[in-house]
Scaffold this active site. Structure first.
Site, PDB file in Angstrom:
ATOM      1  CB  ALA A 204      -0.930   0.006   1.209  1.00  0.00           C
ATOM      2  CB  THR A 243      -7.137  -9.070  14.520  1.00  0.00           C
ATOM      3  OG1 THR A 243      -7.470 -10.030  15.516  1.00  0.00           O
ATOM      4  CG2 THR A 243      -8.246  -8.033  14.426  1.00  0.00           C
ATOM      5  CB  CYS A 328      15.695  -2.726   1.716  1.00  0.00           C
ATOM      6  SG  CYS A 328      13.974  -2.357   1.426  1.00  0.00           S
TER       7      CYS A 328
END
EC number: 2.8.1.7
Length: 404
Positions: A204, A243, A328
């Site tokens: 996202a 969840t 990274c």
């Protein structure tokens, strides 16, 4: 104009205000804060409905079935779930995996882990323009090859791989094909009805959504099976327990909806900025663009400035937020492994900077960046004895350096 100027969209994007506004509605008592897995009351039903809507919005960008979208914590987890999940599930059919040397660390390190578990991995060398040769890929395929993992758009050099052709090849050999599309979703059209791709990793935060949420597309026809990597309550049809973070999922859905809506506009905007930056630096001496210029997204320009140390250039460009290599790996002093794989020597790889722009970058910011780059490079080259030798026409490859 706000300084430093943000030109590191490939590392992360700011959240689009429209996305942030939507997310806030799913956190507090005033909004929809329930657990989507709570089936016994309205708070849960409303949250589940919000998750379903987001799943549809993400599926729409890929022309997929919403049931093919599995939520994860990001593209890194999606890569892990796809590669380990498929390799383990289909290990009876073979233990050979093919990927390329320029993949994201989330793919390379996952493949290294498979090697430790007894799998064999072939790492393909890209061509000097960053593209994977189909004939080399085909030559690497064996009867026991179960998985091919090739990214859609490279995070450092922005080149677009021909995943349509690679997909055809994999399907003809009955090999599962995984694509890391973190850098391409919302920038390049992806249609899973046309592409023979089985697994797609999505993020996202590379598309103006929040960090910490991603998804994995898992094809239903022909059905792809995976071994879960995260165990628990059996959420996401058993693929990924935990969840569901409704507010982040809603943010991702909204970001993908806007991306589908604005894709052409965003593309043309990035292209204009890319050409502007390129025109501003291409007349400088000893400057090379890394990666194919045609087969690439316009949101990225990776440039090597010969005879300038990359770290000192980054320090000199203190008013520009740019990177050498990917976020990274930018903390390590090693030259970019992606650029080394293209055949660049250590010096050139060390002197490269990645500029990446997006929805909120302005022409004024690009003009300011050009000016900063030209001044900084000229100043650093003035201090370089190698630059003087180069200007005098000395071939530096023939120089015998004294070893102390």
């Amino acid at each position: 104009m706000k300084l430093p100027i943000y030109l590191d969209y490939s590392a992360t994007c700011p959240v689009d205000p429209r996305v942030a506004e939507k997310m806030v509605q799913y956190m507090t008592m005033d909004g929809t804060f329930g657990n989507p897995a709570s089936r016994s009351h309205r708070y849960g039903w409303q949250a589940e409905e919000a998750v379903d809507t987001a799943r549809e919005q993400i599926a729409e960008l890929l022309n997929a079935d919403p049931r093919e979208i599995v939520f994860t914590s990001g593209a890194t987890e999606s890569d892990n779930l796809a590669i380990k999940g498929a390799a383990h599930f289909y290990s009876k059919q073979g233990k050979h995996v093919i990927t390329s040397k320029t993949e994201h660390k989330a793919v390379l390190d996952t493949c290294r882990q498979l090697e430790r578990e007894g799998f064999e991995v072939t790492y393909l060398e890209p061509e000097s323009n960053g593209l994977i040769s189909l004939s080399k890929l085909e030559a690497a395929m064996r009867d026991d090859t179960v998985l091919v993992s090739i990214m859609h758009v490279n995070n450092e050099i922005g080149v677009i791989q021909d995943i349509e052709a690679i997909g055809e090849l994999c399907r003809s050999r009955k090999i599962i094909f995984h694509v890391d599309a973190a850098q391409s979703a919302g920038k390049v059209a992806i249609d899973v009805q046309k592409l023979k791709v089985d697994l797609i990793s999505l993020s996202a935060h590379k598309i103006y959504g929040p960090k910490g949420i991603g998804a994995l597309y898992v094809r239903r026809k022909p059905r792809i099976r995976l071994e879960a990597q995260m165990h628990g309550g059996g959420h996401e049809r058993g693929f990924r327990s935990g969840t569901l973070p409704t507010h982040q999922i809603v943010g991702m859905g909204e970001a993908f909806r806007i991306a589908k809506l604005d894709m052409e506009k965003d593309y043309q905007h990035a292209l204009a900025l890319r050409n502007r930056l390129l025109d501003g630096v291409k007349d400088m001496e000893a400057v090379t663009i890394n990666g194919d210029l045609d087969q690439r997204v316009p949101h990225n320009l990776n440039i090597s400035f010969a005879f300038v140390e990359g770290e000192s250039l980054l320090m000199s460009l203190k008013d520009l937020a740019v990177s050498s290599g990917s976020a990274c790996t930018s903390a390590s002093l090693e030259p970019s492994y992606v650029l080394r794989a293209l055949g660049l020597n250590d010096e050139l790889a060390h002197s490269s900077i990645r500029f990446s722009f997006g929805r909120f970058t302005t022409e004024e910011e690009i003009d300011y960046a050009i000016e900063q780059i030209r001044v900084a490079v000229a100043k650093l080259r003035d201090m370089s004895p190698l630059w003087d030798m180069y200007k005098e026409g000395i071939d530096l490859n023939t120089v015998e350096w004294a070893h102390h």
